[in-house]
Design a protein around this motif. Structure first.
Motif, mmCIF file in Angstrom:
data_model
loop_
_atom_site.group_PDB
_atom_site.id
_atom_site.type_symbol
_atom_site.label_atom_id
_atom_site.label_comp_id
_atom_site.label_asym_id
_atom_site.label_seq_id
_atom_site.Cartn_x
_atom_site.Cartn_y
_atom_site.Cartn_z
ATOM 1 N N LYS A 8 26.437 -23.920 31.203
ATOM 2 C CA LYS A 8 25.503 -24.321 32.257
ATOM 3 C C LYS A 8 26.106 -25.429 33.100
ATOM 4 C CE LYS A 8 21.345 -27.137 32.658
ATOM 5 N NZ LYS A 8 20.011 -27.439 32.192
ATOM 6 N N TRP B 110 12.032 -26.041 27.095
ATOM 7 C CA TRP B 110 11.564 -27.368 27.524
ATOM 8 C C TRP B 110 10.164 -27.579 26.979
ATOM 9 C CZ3 TRP B 110 15.299 -30.274 29.379
ATOM 10 C CH2 TRP B 110 16.364 -29.685 30.051
ATOM 11 N N GLN C 264 23.838 -32.756 48.951
ATOM 12 C CA GLN C 264 22.579 -32.003 48.922
ATOM 13 C C GLN C 264 21.451 -32.783 48.249
ATOM 14 O OE1 GLN C 264 22.675 -28.335 46.561
ATOM 15 N NE2 GLN C 264 20.450 -28.398 46.343
ATOM 16 N N SER D 90 26.398 -36.478 37.396
ATOM 17 C CA SER D 90 27.838 -36.495 37.557
ATOM 18 C C SER D 90 28.185 -35.814 38.873
ATOM 19 C CB SER D 90 28.527 -35.822 36.383
ATOM 20 O OG SER D 90 28.082 -34.504 36.258
ATOM 21 N N THR E 248 27.602 -38.938 33.620
ATOM 22 C CA THR E 248 28.151 -37.881 32.790
ATOM 23 C C THR E 248 27.148 -36.740 32.735
ATOM 24 O OG1 THR E 248 28.773 -37.383 30.513
ATOM 25 C CG2 THR E 248 27.181 -39.113 30.823
ATOM 26 N N GLU F 101 23.038 -33.182 28.032
ATOM 27 C CA GLU F 101 21.791 -32.425 27.844
ATOM 28 C C GLU F 101 20.780 -33.174 26.954
ATOM 29 O OE1 GLU F 101 21.660 -29.078 29.167
ATOM 30 O OE2 GLU F 101 19.585 -28.867 28.499
HETATM 31 P P1 ADP Z 1 21.038 -27.632 40.830
HETATM 32 O O1 ADP Z 1 21.083 -26.236 40.305
HETATM 33 O O2 ADP Z 1 21.172 -27.725 42.319
HETATM 34 O O3 ADP Z 1 21.995 -28.547 40.132
HETATM 35 P P2 ADP Z 1 18.333 -27.724 39.703
HETATM 36 O O4 ADP Z 1 17.252 -28.730 39.841
HETATM 37 O O5 ADP Z 1 18.003 -26.313 40.055
HETATM 38 O O6 ADP Z 1 19.589 -28.254 40.534
HETATM 39 O O7 ADP Z 1 18.855 -27.693 38.184
HETATM 40 C C1 ADP Z 1 19.411 -28.819 37.601
HETATM 41 C C2 ADP Z 1 19.474 -28.611 36.094
HETATM 42 O O8 ADP Z 1 20.611 -29.310 35.573
HETATM 43 C C3 ADP Z 1 18.275 -29.191 35.365
HETATM 44 O O9 ADP Z 1 18.078 -28.449 34.161
HETATM 45 C C4 ADP Z 1 18.737 -30.614 35.035
HETATM 46 O O10 ADP Z 1 18.050 -31.149 33.922
HETATM 47 C C5 ADP Z 1 20.192 -30.377 34.720
HETATM 48 N N1 ADP Z 1 21.093 -31.507 34.978
HETATM 49 C C6 ADP Z 1 21.547 -31.955 36.176
HETATM 50 N N2 ADP Z 1 22.399 -32.985 36.006
HETATM 51 C C7 ADP Z 1 22.497 -33.184 34.671
HETATM 52 C C8 ADP Z 1 23.245 -34.130 33.845
HETATM 53 N N3 ADP Z 1 24.058 -35.028 34.382
HETATM 54 N N4 ADP Z 1 23.092 -34.040 32.506
HETATM 55 C C9 ADP Z 1 22.256 -33.128 31.954
HETATM 56 N N5 ADP Z 1 21.548 -32.229 32.672
HETATM 57 C C10 ADP Z 1 21.661 -32.252 34.010
#
Ligand code: ADP
Length: 458
Positions: free
Chosen positions: A24, A222, A273, A298, A328, A331
């Motif tokens: 992911k 979640w 963005q 990050s 960083t 998750e």
């Molecule tokens: P995008 O796909 O444009 O990055 P979204 O809001 O659709 O934005 O999805 C972001 C996902 O990535 C969410 O599940 C969010 O919790 C996760 N996420 C983003 N940055 C981090 C990070 N630094 N660490 C952990 N999870 C992250």
């Protein structure tokens, strides 16, 4: 269960380059997994085809085993099979090593993913599989659409129809244009974003087959009631208890003062963005108002990453114990932040759907967002959007602003923080309210099924 569809099961294959939680990078990975699970729960046969990256998080793949191999593109391609979040997944591993580069994105992506798309269709053909729907995503698996129509549909996979989903139009517009032209149906991830991009050169000529279906989140993945990364499990019934335990744990973990001040959280890729200048301003404004700030993010661009590293050391010195920037990808920490903060800020310049605001609400954290794309469709301002919410059968659930400037952010952020200080009981009831709203796939999965059916009538 009773909710399982009576219709005959459809066979749907996703061809994608991201899948949560094993590969992911952003929302695309979440959507591939959670949409697939929701459609599978309706009684359909859903499979995913993914590259076998060397950086896969294999601890989340059950019963992974080698299945077969085939020759294509001048190399042997090994096929592995396993289950991810209960979904059957085929992993393609070309022995020329193109997915042994330690990352999902960042190394010759166009040619690697082009090769992957082609070999995924070849795999289906050689396996004798004939899916009803082949669902591809973004520029990275866009080649599936035209390869299918120009080659494989004439060649044994003719029963299939192609659905193409745009998660973000910002990348690879020429690939997206080709997929738009060839797919049977196209979607993007919210109604408002579908209107915002209607005039785009890749979309306009194909607008007749283009639909906005908002993303949901997977309520099992979640879920503050079962979440292993938070100290006290909670539902909307004991949200105050659950969130205050999570707040203390978060403050302790990050070295923040253990006070009952409002905490604003930001969880984001750090790119233009996402409204970088607005994020920075909001950090200072929150500190000025005696709040605390936690940022988890990050930046793919090393210049932006370096910029935030400097900002972090400056802020950690100047406002010691009141702000923490974690630069960083983490998750588990993201779960604790959703649970332990009072607000989640999403000041995007544009946002196709956005998942962070939806996850925030699931954890009783109040979204503060800019009114764009899917943020507009899912967050309804407590002061200005009562009617718009009611038209959706909802009560208002957050704070929002229009302009992509400092005064816009302040308008929403100030009201949010003031509510925390001056109307605490009402604020608490708002936390409970947002937790009870349904941002799962329940509704959108049905919209996708309708779309799949209409694609088959083509
Ligand atoms: P995008 O796909 O444009 O990055 P979204 O809001 O659709 O934005 O999805 C972001 C996902 O990535 C969410 O599940 C969010 O919790 C996760 N996420 C983003 N940055 C981090 C990070 N630094 N660490 C952990 N999870 C992250």
């Amino acid at each position: 269960s009773d909710s399982v569809a009576k219709e005959p099961p459809m066979h749907i294959v996703h061809i994608a380059v991201e899948m949560a939680p094993i590969a992911k990078v952003g929302g695309l990975g979440d959507v591939v997994t959670s949409l697939s699970r929701a459609v599978q729960d309706l009684g359909h046969n859903v499979e995913v085809i993914l590259p076998k990256y060397d950086c896969l998080n294999l601890s989340n793949v059950k019963d992974l085993h080698y299945q077969q191999s085939f020759m294509w593109g001048g190399t042997e391609i090994k096929v592995w099979f396993g289950k991810v979040e209960d979904l059957p997944v085929y992993f393609l591993e070309p022995q020329n090593g193109m997915f042994w580069v330690g990352c999902v994105y960042g190394k010759n992506d166009e040619s690697r993913f082009g090769f992957f798309c082609h070999s995924a269709l070849e795999f289906l053909l050689q396996k004798g599989s004939s899916p009803d729907i082949i669902h591809c995503h973004d520029w990275s698996s866009a080649p599936v659409a035209w390869l299918f129509k120009e080659q494989y549909a004439l060649n044994g996979l003719g029963n299939g129809r192609v659905v193409f989903t745009i998660h973000n139009l910002e990348f690879g517009a020429h690939h997206i244009g080709k997929a738009m032209a060839h797919c049977d149906k196209a979607t993007t991830v919210s109604d408002t974003y579908s209107k915002e991009v209607a005039g785009h050169g890749a979309i306009a000529p194909q607008f007749f087959k283009f639909h906005g279906i908002r993303n949901g989140i997977d309520p099992d993945i979640w879920d503050p009631y079962t979440d292993n990364f938070i100290p006290v499990h909670y539902t909307s019934e004991n949200v105050l208890e659950g969130k205050s335990a999570a707040k203390r744990a978060l403050q302790q973990k990050l070295g923040l003062q253990q006070t009952d001040t409002p905490i604003v959280g930001i969880i984001s890729r750090l790119t233009v963005q996402k409204g970088i200048h607005l994020i920075k301003h909001a950090i200072y404004r929150t500190l000025e108002r005696n709040g605390q700030v936690v940022l988890l993010g990050s930046a793919p661009d090393p210049r932006i990453q370096g910029d935030f590293t400097n900002l972090a050391s400056q802020l950690h010195g100047e406002y010691h114990g009141r702000v923490k920037l974690c630069l960083t990808y983490d998750e588990p920490l993201s779960h604790l932040i959703y649970a332990g903060t009072d607000f989640i800020l999403v000041p995007s310049i544009f946002e196709p759907c956005g998942l962070t605001q939806l996850i925030a609400m699931r954890y009783g954290s109040i979204p503060i967002v800019r009114k764009t794309g899917g943020l507009y469709d899912t967050v309804f301002d407590v002061d200005t959007d009562k009617d718009r919410a009611q038209a959706q059968g909802l009560e208002p659930n957050g704070f929002s602003f229009e302009g992509a400037d400092i005064s816009g952010v302040d308008y929403a952020l100030d009201r949010a923080i003031t509510t925390f200080y001056d109307a605490r009981d009402w604020f608490n009831s708002l936390c409970k309210r947002v937790m009870d709203q349904d941002w799962s796939w329940n509704r959108p999965a049905l919209d996708y099924m309708e779309l799949y059916h209409s694609a088959r009538k083509n």
